[in-house]
Motif scaffolding. Structure first.
Motif, PDB file in Angstrom:
ATOM      1  N   GLN A  91     -13.534  10.759  -4.161  1.00 53.19           N
ATOM      2  CA  GLN A  91     -14.254   9.720  -3.401  1.00 53.19           C
ATOM      3  C   GLN A  91     -15.684   9.568  -3.912  1.00 53.19           C
ATOM      4  OE1 GLN A  91     -12.180   8.167  -1.377  1.00 53.19           O
ATOM      5  NE2 GLN A  91     -10.681   9.787  -1.749  1.00 53.19           N
ATOM      6  N   VAL A 110     -16.308   7.039   0.466  1.00 53.27           N
ATOM      7  CA  VAL A 110     -16.284   5.569   0.468  1.00 53.27           C
ATOM      8  C   VAL A 110     -15.583   5.030   1.706  1.00 53.27           C
ATOM      9  CG1 VAL A 110     -16.358   5.222  -2.037  1.00 53.27           C
ATOM     10  CG2 VAL A 110     -14.158   5.551  -0.938  1.00 53.27           C
ATOM     11  N   PHE A 162     -14.144   1.332   2.050  1.00 51.75           N
ATOM     12  CA  PHE A 162     -14.021  -0.063   1.592  1.00 51.75           C
ATOM     13  C   PHE A 162     -12.595  -0.600   1.611  1.00 51.75           C
ATOM     14  CE2 PHE A 162     -11.939   0.157  -2.505  1.00 51.75           C
ATOM     15  CZ  PHE A 162     -12.130   1.477  -2.883  1.00 51.75           C
ATOM     16  N   ALA A 163     -11.579   0.273   1.753  1.00 51.58           N
ATOM     17  CA  ALA A 163     -10.201  -0.206   1.590  1.00 51.58           C
ATOM     18  C   ALA A 163      -9.843  -1.259   2.640  1.00 51.58           C
ATOM     19  CB  ALA A 163      -9.216   0.953   1.639  1.00 51.58           C
ATOM     20  N   ASN A 166      -9.241  -5.053   1.949  1.00 53.67           N
ATOM     21  CA  ASN A 166      -7.947  -5.601   1.526  1.00 53.67           C
ATOM     22  C   ASN A 166      -7.102  -6.126   2.674  1.00 53.67           C
ATOM     23  OD1 ASN A 166      -7.746  -5.375  -1.281  1.00 53.67           O
ATOM     24  ND2 ASN A 166      -7.482  -3.154  -1.133  1.00 53.67           N
ATOM     25  N   ARG A 167      -7.482  -5.764   3.894  1.00 56.29           N
ATOM     26  CA  ARG A 167      -6.624  -6.175   5.025  1.00 56.29           C
ATOM     27  C   ARG A 167      -6.665  -7.679   5.224  1.00 56.29           C
ATOM     28  NH1 ARG A 167      -5.930  -1.654   9.367  1.00 56.29           N
ATOM     29  NH2 ARG A 167      -5.274  -0.062   7.898  1.00 56.29           N
ATOM     30  N   PRO A 168      -5.502  -8.278   5.443  1.00 53.87           N
ATOM     31  CA  PRO A 168      -5.498  -9.715   5.727  1.00 53.87           C
ATOM     32  C   PRO A 168      -6.055  -9.980   7.129  1.00 53.87           C
ATOM     33  CG  PRO A 168      -3.270  -8.810   5.853  1.00 53.87           C
ATOM     34  CD  PRO A 168      -4.170  -7.672   5.485  1.00 53.87           C
ATOM     35  N   PHE A 221     -10.073   4.384   7.321  1.00 53.10           N
ATOM     36  CA  PHE A 221      -9.826   5.631   6.568  1.00 53.10           C
ATOM     37  C   PHE A 221     -11.080   6.012   5.794  1.00 53.10           C
ATOM     38  CE2 PHE A 221      -5.554   3.515   6.425  1.00 53.10           C
ATOM     39  CZ  PHE A 221      -4.792   4.493   7.040  1.00 53.10           C
ATOM     40  N   THR A 275     -12.218   9.427   3.878  1.00 53.82           N
ATOM     41  CA  THR A 275     -11.846  10.801   3.518  1.00 53.82           C
ATOM     42  C   THR A 275     -13.079  11.644   3.225  1.00 53.82           C
ATOM     43  OG1 THR A 275      -9.679  10.152   2.724  1.00 53.82           O
ATOM     44  CG2 THR A 275     -10.622  12.113   1.713  1.00 53.82           C
ATOM     45  N   LEU A 330      -2.925  14.118   9.858  1.00 57.52           N
ATOM     46  CA  LEU A 330      -2.072  13.559   8.802  1.00 57.52           C
ATOM     47  C   LEU A 330      -0.954  14.504   8.381  1.00 57.52           C
ATOM     48  CD1 LEU A 330      -4.979  12.123   6.637  1.00 57.52           C
ATOM     49  CD2 LEU A 330      -3.402  10.809   8.048  1.00 57.52           C
ATOM     50  N   PHE A 365       2.564  10.447   0.574  1.00 57.45           N
ATOM     51  CA  PHE A 365       1.207   9.943   0.861  1.00 57.45           C
ATOM     52  C   PHE A 365       0.727   9.013  -0.267  1.00 57.45           C
ATOM     53  CE2 PHE A 365      -3.206  11.032  -0.498  1.00 57.45           C
ATOM     54  CZ  PHE A 365      -3.874  10.170   0.357  1.00 57.45           C
ATOM     55  N   VAL A 384       1.284   5.215  -0.340  1.00 58.96           N
ATOM     56  CA  VAL A 384       0.438   4.281   0.432  1.00 58.96           C
ATOM     57  C   VAL A 384      -1.038   4.342   0.052  1.00 58.96           C
ATOM     58  CG1 VAL A 384       1.971   4.113   2.405  1.00 58.96           C
ATOM     59  CG2 VAL A 384       0.229   5.887   2.406  1.00 58.96           C
ATOM     60  N   GLY A 399      -4.189   3.714  -1.703  1.00 57.19           N
ATOM     61  CA  GLY A 399      -4.573   2.736  -2.719  1.00 57.19           C
ATOM     62  C   GLY A 399      -3.507   1.675  -2.963  1.00 57.19           C
ATOM     63  N   GLN A 400      -2.558   1.577  -2.029  1.00 58.49           N
ATOM     64  CA  GLN A 400      -1.485   0.587  -2.208  1.00 58.49           C
ATOM     65  C   GLN A 400      -2.011  -0.815  -1.862  1.00 58.49           C
ATOM     66  OE1 GLN A 400       3.050   0.891  -1.072  1.00 58.49           O
ATOM     67  NE2 GLN A 400       1.960   0.262   0.748  1.00 58.49           N
ATOM     68  N   ILE A 429      -0.832  -5.103  -1.656  1.00 52.96           N
ATOM     69  CA  ILE A 429       0.386  -5.825  -1.304  1.00 52.96           C
ATOM     70  C   ILE A 429       1.320  -5.951  -2.524  1.00 52.96           C
ATOM     71  CG2 ILE A 429      -0.652  -8.140  -1.625  1.00 52.96           C
ATOM     72  CD1 ILE A 429       1.764  -7.235   1.176  1.00 52.96           C
ATOM     73  N   LYS A 487       2.878  -2.562  -3.211  1.00 50.36           N
ATOM     74  CA  LYS A 487       3.890  -2.310  -2.170  1.00 50.36           C
ATOM     75  C   LYS A 487       5.210  -3.030  -2.505  1.00 50.36           C
ATOM     76  CE  LYS A 487       4.103  -2.728   2.858  1.00 50.36           C
ATOM     77  NZ  LYS A 487       3.205  -3.019   3.980  1.00 50.36           N
TER      78      LYS A 487
HETATM   79  C1  LIG Z   1      -4.996   9.547   4.214  1.00 50.94           C
HETATM   80  C2  LIG Z   1      -5.691   8.339   3.698  1.00 50.94           C
HETATM   81  C3  LIG Z   1      -7.005   8.442   3.284  1.00 50.94           C
HETATM   82  C4  LIG Z   1      -7.690   7.328   2.841  1.00 50.94           C
HETATM   83  N1  LIG Z   1      -9.018   7.451   2.496  1.00 50.94           N
HETATM   84  C5  LIG Z   1      -9.732   6.354   2.210  1.00 50.94           C
HETATM   85  C6  LIG Z   1     -11.150   6.437   1.974  1.00 50.94           C
HETATM   86  O1  LIG Z   1     -11.749   7.517   1.964  1.00 50.94           O
HETATM   87  N2  LIG Z   1     -11.825   5.303   1.772  1.00 50.94           N
HETATM   88  C7  LIG Z   1     -11.210   4.076   1.757  1.00 50.94           C
HETATM   89  O2  LIG Z   1     -11.887   3.077   1.549  1.00 50.94           O
HETATM   90  N3  LIG Z   1      -9.875   3.986   1.950  1.00 50.94           N
HETATM   91  C8  LIG Z   1      -9.129   5.075   2.176  1.00 50.94           C
HETATM   92  N4  LIG Z   1      -7.770   4.955   2.400  1.00 50.94           N
HETATM   93  C9  LIG Z   1      -7.173   3.611   2.365  1.00 50.94           C
HETATM   94  C10 LIG Z   1      -6.155   3.456   1.302  1.00 50.94           C
HETATM   95  O3  LIG Z   1      -6.664   3.154   0.057  1.00 50.94           O
HETATM   96  C11 LIG Z   1      -5.126   2.518   1.913  1.00 50.94           C
HETATM   97  O4  LIG Z   1      -4.038   3.342   2.052  1.00 50.94           O
HETATM   98  C12 LIG Z   1      -4.735   1.306   1.205  1.00 50.94           C
HETATM   99  O5  LIG Z   1      -5.733   0.374   1.328  1.00 50.94           O
HETATM  100  C13 LIG Z   1      -3.430   0.765   1.792  1.00 50.94           C
HETATM  101  O6  LIG Z   1      -3.543   0.696   3.181  1.00 50.94           O
HETATM  102  P1  LIG Z   1      -2.482  -0.001   4.099  1.00 50.94           P
HETATM  103  O7  LIG Z   1      -1.118   0.301   3.620  1.00 50.94           O
HETATM  104  O8  LIG Z   1      -2.852   0.355   5.504  1.00 50.94           O
HETATM  105  O9  LIG Z   1      -2.690  -1.525   3.801  1.00 50.94           O
HETATM  106  P2  LIG Z   1      -3.921  -2.484   4.059  1.00 50.94           P
HETATM  107  O10 LIG Z   1      -4.417  -2.921   2.723  1.00 50.94           O
HETATM  108  O11 LIG Z   1      -4.918  -1.938   4.979  1.00 50.94           O
HETATM  109  O12 LIG Z   1      -3.228  -3.735   4.751  1.00 50.94           O
HETATM  110  C14 LIG Z   1      -2.496  -3.647   5.966  1.00 50.94           C
HETATM  111  C15 LIG Z   1      -1.176  -4.323   5.805  1.00 50.94           C
HETATM  112  O13 LIG Z   1      -1.363  -5.668   5.408  1.00 50.94           O
HETATM  113  C16 LIG Z   1      -0.574  -5.988   4.290  1.00 50.94           C
HETATM  114  N5  LIG Z   1      -1.366  -6.866   3.411  1.00 50.94           N
HETATM  115  C17 LIG Z   1      -2.435  -6.491   2.680  1.00 50.94           C
HETATM  116  N6  LIG Z   1      -2.918  -7.542   1.975  1.00 50.94           N
HETATM  117  C18 LIG Z   1      -2.119  -8.608   2.266  1.00 50.94           C
HETATM  118  C19 LIG Z   1      -2.121  -9.946   1.869  1.00 50.94           C
HETATM  119  N7  LIG Z   1      -3.016 -10.443   1.029  1.00 50.94           N
HETATM  120  N8  LIG Z   1      -1.179 -10.757   2.382  1.00 50.94           N
HETATM  121  C20 LIG Z   1      -0.258 -10.287   3.242  1.00 50.94           C
HETATM  122  N9  LIG Z   1      -0.220  -9.013   3.676  1.00 50.94           N
HETATM  123  C21 LIG Z   1      -1.119  -8.178   3.195  1.00 50.94           C
HETATM  124  C22 LIG Z   1      -0.275  -4.685   3.612  1.00 50.94           C
HETATM  125  O14 LIG Z   1       0.970  -4.719   2.979  1.00 50.94           O
HETATM  126  C23 LIG Z   1      -0.302  -3.686   4.734  1.00 50.94           C
HETATM  127  O15 LIG Z   1       0.964  -3.472   5.237  1.00 50.94           O
HETATM  128  C24 LIG Z   1      -7.049   6.071   2.811  1.00 50.94           C
HETATM  129  C25 LIG Z   1      -5.722   5.967   3.203  1.00 50.94           C
HETATM  130  C26 LIG Z   1      -5.036   7.077   3.656  1.00 50.94           C
HETATM  131  C27 LIG Z   1      -3.615   6.910   4.113  1.00 50.94           C
END
Ligand SMILES: Cc1cc2nc3c(=O)[nH]c(=O)nc-3n(C[C@H](O)[C@H](O)[C@H](O)COP(=O)(O)OP(=O)(O)OC[C@H]3O[C@@H](n4cnc5c(N)ncnc54)[C@H](O)[C@@H]3O)c2cc1C
Length: 332
Positions: A85, A117, A119-120, A123-125, A147, A149, A187, A311, A314, A316-317, A319, A322
């Motif tokens: 991180q 960090v 920032f993930a 990416n959420r819609p 999230f 870490t 977790l 783990f 998911v 850094g996953q 869409i 996935k």
């Molecule tokens: C244990 C753990 C530790 C982590 N630590 C960190 C950390 O320290 N810092 C950090 O920044 N992140 C962290 N993450 C986040 C990590 O990188 C996420 O797992 C990653 O972003 C995927 O998350 P998500 O599956 O919840 O999907 P998200 O990207 O959050 O999206 C949620 C849902 O929406 C869907 N979706 C996403 N984009 C689109 C789109 N454009 N159109 C339609 N649907 C969409 C996805 O398929 C997903 O099902 C951590 C995650 C975990 C599980």
């Protein structure tokens, strides 16, 4: 900058094999990463690989960084995940022309301070999860980062919040306050990496702590090409499972998957990442099958690697990754 710094990679491989891997089961159960593990990484100067030489870092090339991440992840993913991180805040401090370079640049490069960090969530819609509201030249952050870490292990967290079509990046002290609370997640894998959900309530962010402001679009474009680095996590876990299995066709598949990842364009990266994710799950599952019933005992590396492989599907996953994961996993 050498394209491949073999000495540095060798240092990471030795640390992983001699210290991290033998302690990985204990770390997995400890509830947090023992501080000696992070101290070992600091003493090996590995906190410096993301920082330039002028700040006291080692300025490792991307290829060297990937190989080091892979080696450490194959030693102990939990420890490596906390350490990895550090890349984000190290780069942000080095690249900013603002006061955060002076405040954190050298401390992060030497590992005297540790970073995380948040920032993930970008990416959420749908509606942004963490919003920045202007307060004169400063900012107020409200919302959540699901999230983060290393909470409890880190001193500063590089945080991204949305303001209209912009992203505000700020270096925020990693400690609770009236306007910043944390809830630790429980977790099924890498639990000792202490991942927390952060909630911000009009959290004051002085202009001086902002490292960059950019459009969401330019970040999203950059993020696509950055997906190579965290592919090294599943490569490392897969490599460890494959080594424990002994001679098998997985050895060749690992080399191919790594080459595919190294040469992928940003359009090809989601598939290349998913191939590695799926290989990681299959090789860890094969190890469980090979070890037999005792693989399920908590003293066995096989169950740890299998949980970590899940783990890493998911972590850094995106869409696109996935979609590719699901396609590969549902194929016969
Ligand atoms: C244990 C753990 C530790 C982590 N630590 C960190 C950390 O320290 N810092 C950090 O920044 N992140 C962290 N993450 C986040 C990590 O990188 C996420 O797992 C990653 O972003 C995927 O998350 P998500 O599956 O919840 O999907 P998200 O990207 O959050 O999206 C949620 C849902 O929406 C869907 N979706 C996403 N984009 C689109 C789109 N454009 N159109 C339609 N649907 C969409 C996805 O398929 C997903 O099902 C951590 C995650 C975990 C599980």
């Amino acid at each position: 900058m050498k394209e491949i710094n073999s000495d540095l990679i060798e240092r990471a491989v030795s640390l992983a094999d001699e210290h991290l891997f033998p302690n990985a089961l204990e770390t997995d159960r400890a509830g947090e990463v023992p501080s000696q593990q992070l101290d070992l990484l600091r003493e090996s100067e590995l906190y410096g690989i993301f920082s330039p030489v002028e700040l006291g870092g080692l300025d490792a090339s991307p290829k060297t960084q990937w190989a080091i991440i892979e080696a450490l992840s194959g030693g102990c993913l939990t420890t490596s995940f906390v350490w990895a991180q550090h890349a984000g805040p190290s780069k942000a401090a080095a690249e900013t022309t603002g006061p955060m370079r002076e405040r954190w640049g050298r401390a992060l490069a030497t590992g005297e301070a540790r970073g995380g960090v948040a920032f993930a969530h970008l990416n959420r819609p749908g509606a942004p999860m963490l919003l920045a509201e202007p307060d004169g030249d400063n900012w107020l952050l409200s919302g959540s980062a699901p999230f983060v870490t290393g909470w409890g292990h880190i001193d500063v967290v590089l945080t991204a919040a949305r303001y209209e079509d912009l992203i505000i990046w700020a270096m925020i002290d990693a400690r609770e306050s009236e306007s910043l609370s944390s809830k630790r997640l429980s977790l099924a894998a890498v639990d000792s990496a202490t991942t927390a959900e952060l909630t911000f309530t009009r959290h004051y962010v002085p202009e001086a702590t902002v490292t960059a402001i950019e459009t969401f679009e330019s970040w999203a474009e950059r993020y696509k090409t950055g997906l190579r680095a965290n592919g090294s996590n599943p490569l490392g876990v897969a490599a460890r499972s494959i080594r424990l299995l002994g001679s098998s066709p997985f050895e060749e598949q690992l080399v191919e998957a790594r080459e595919h990842l190294d040469s992928a364009t940003s359009e090809e990266l989601p598939l290349a990442r998913a191939v590695v994710g799926e290989l990681c799950v299959r090789s860890a599952a094969a190890l469980v099958a090979q070890v037999g019933g005792s693989a399920m005992t908590i003293e066995q590396q096989a169950q740890r690697l299998a949980r970590e492989a899940l783990f890493l599907l998911v972590q850094g996953q995106t869409i696109q990754i996935k979609k590719n994961h699901l396609q590969l996993l549902t194929n016969k």
